[in-house]
Design an enzyme around this catalytic site. Structure first.
Site, PDB file in Angstrom:
ATOM      1  N   SER A  68     136.956 103.686  33.609  1.00  0.00           N
ATOM      2  CA  SER A  68     138.005 102.864  34.230  1.00  0.00           C
ATOM      3  C   SER A  68     139.282 102.874  33.396  1.00  0.00           C
ATOM      4  CB  SER A  68     137.540 101.418  34.384  1.00  0.00           C
ATOM      5  OG  SER A  68     136.393 101.342  35.195  1.00  0.00           O
TER       6      SER A  68
HETATM    7  N1  SAH Z   1     132.165 100.622  33.553  1.00  0.00           N
HETATM    8  C1  SAH Z   1     132.362 102.046  33.623  1.00  0.00           C
HETATM    9  C2  SAH Z   1     133.033 102.445  34.934  1.00  0.00           C
HETATM   10  C3  SAH Z   1     132.370 103.612  35.543  1.00  0.00           C
HETATM   11  S1  SAH Z   1     132.843 103.991  37.199  1.00  0.00           S
HETATM   12  C4  SAH Z   1     133.128 102.559  32.426  1.00  0.00           C
HETATM   13  O1  SAH Z   1     133.713 101.740  31.695  1.00  0.00           O
HETATM   14  O2  SAH Z   1     133.142 103.763  32.183  1.00  0.00           O
HETATM   15  C5  SAH Z   1     131.618 103.126  38.162  1.00  0.00           C
HETATM   16  C6  SAH Z   1     130.175 103.420  37.833  1.00  0.00           C
HETATM   17  O3  SAH Z   1     129.386 102.725  38.806  1.00  0.00           O
HETATM   18  C7  SAH Z   1     129.764 104.885  37.942  1.00  0.00           C
HETATM   19  O4  SAH Z   1     129.162 105.293  36.757  1.00  0.00           O
HETATM   20  C8  SAH Z   1     128.772 104.907  39.111  1.00  0.00           C
HETATM   21  O5  SAH Z   1     127.738 105.865  38.966  1.00  0.00           O
HETATM   22  C9  SAH Z   1     128.228 103.493  39.077  1.00  0.00           C
HETATM   23  N2  SAH Z   1     127.633 103.022  40.335  1.00  0.00           N
HETATM   24  C10 SAH Z   1     128.011 103.297  41.603  1.00  0.00           C
HETATM   25  N3  SAH Z   1     127.211 102.676  42.489  1.00  0.00           N
HETATM   26  C11 SAH Z   1     126.294 101.965  41.751  1.00  0.00           C
HETATM   27  C12 SAH Z   1     125.194 101.119  42.079  1.00  0.00           C
HETATM   28  N4  SAH Z   1     124.846 100.851  43.328  1.00  0.00           N
HETATM   29  N5  SAH Z   1     124.492 100.578  41.055  1.00  0.00           N
HETATM   30  C13 SAH Z   1     124.813 100.820  39.761  1.00  0.00           C
HETATM   31  N6  SAH Z   1     125.837 101.631  39.390  1.00  0.00           N
HETATM   32  C14 SAH Z   1     126.576 102.190  40.374  1.00  0.00           C
END
Ligand code: SAH
Length: 215
Positions: free
Chosen positions: A66
């Site tokens: 993010s």
């Molecule tokens: N907090 C992370 C943001 C990653 S982007 C960071 O700081 O890097 C969002 C993440 O949510 C992705 O890794 C994606 O695989 C995950 N995601 C999407 N749908 C999801 C679900 N239903 N349950 C858990 N994770 C999920």
């Protein structure tokens, strides 16, 4: 091999913090966490130049780390304090997880992409971060076994607010969740009692989607 953290990186982090302050982030602890965490190590080496720009960036498996402003904004909205239990949906690179660990939060985090889950579970301890629990699974269901949580932070765009997340929030707890299709509206729910939630909206953000039913 991952590259190291250097004074040059620390200098770039200081500049990033200045950018976040200009954009309106006020929470000193959040800014201090961002000034400490080597964000470049959460990305593939070779992307050092991008790591301290205020931008989201690809981390593999079609996912992104993010944008620092978004991480800071969501963390600020959580208003949690040292020792509180927080559930994160979407562990991804673990950067947001690390910010929460820096704040002394007991972090529980769920990721649905197996490669990312495995990679981040190995990586965070190498930087000295020890979340309480990293879970491979579906964030739509939350993580009932450790509920209730003082804060729940969703780091992917949710088409709707999953009921289990509301249910797993402590009384007085705060759920920070981007809701809608592209873009999402950053939404805060504060649990008032068993049945009532106060809702606040904070404008448009863009996230990768919260996906359902892979497991
Ligand atoms: N907090 C992370 C943001 C990653 S982007 C960071 O700081 O890097 C969002 C993440 O949510 C992705 O890794 C994606 O695989 C995950 N995601 C999407 N749908 C999801 C679900 N239903 N349950 C858990 N994770 C999920």
């Amino acid at each position: 091999m991952k590259s190291k953290d250097t004074l040059k990186h620390a200098g770039k982090r200081k500049q990033l913090v200045d950018v976040l302050v200009k954009k309106g982030i006020k929470n000193k602890e959040v800014l201090s966490a961002i000034s400490k965490i080597p964000r470049h190590l959460f990305m593939d080496s070779g992307f050092d130049d991008h790591a301290y720009q205020d931008k989201a960036f690809p981390i593999g498996a079609d996912q992104t780390i993010s944008q620092p402003y978004t991480v800071a904004f969501q963390t600020e909205l959580l208003e949690v304090k040292r020792g509180d239990q927080v559930l994160e949906i979407g562990t991804g690179s673990g950067y947001q997880t690390a910010v929460l660990c820096e704040l002394g939060i007991k972090v529980y985090s769920i990721e649905r992409q197996r490669e990312l889950f495995k990679k981040t579970k190995l990586f965070l301890p190498k930087l000295g971060y020890s979340p309480k629990h990293l879970s491979f699974g579906d964030g739509y269901k939350g993580l009932e076994q450790y509920a209730p949580y003082k804060g729940i932070i969703v780091t992917a765009g949710a088409p709707y607010v999953p009921k289990p997340l509301m249910a797993q929030l402590a009384i007085g707890g705060r759920l920070v969740i981007p809701v809608g299709d592209d873009p999402q509206i950053m939404t805060l729910f504060i649990r008032k009692n068993d049945t009532q939630f106060e809702k606040h909206e904070f404008g448009e953000f863009r996230f990768v989607p919260l996906l359902e039913n892979k497991n």
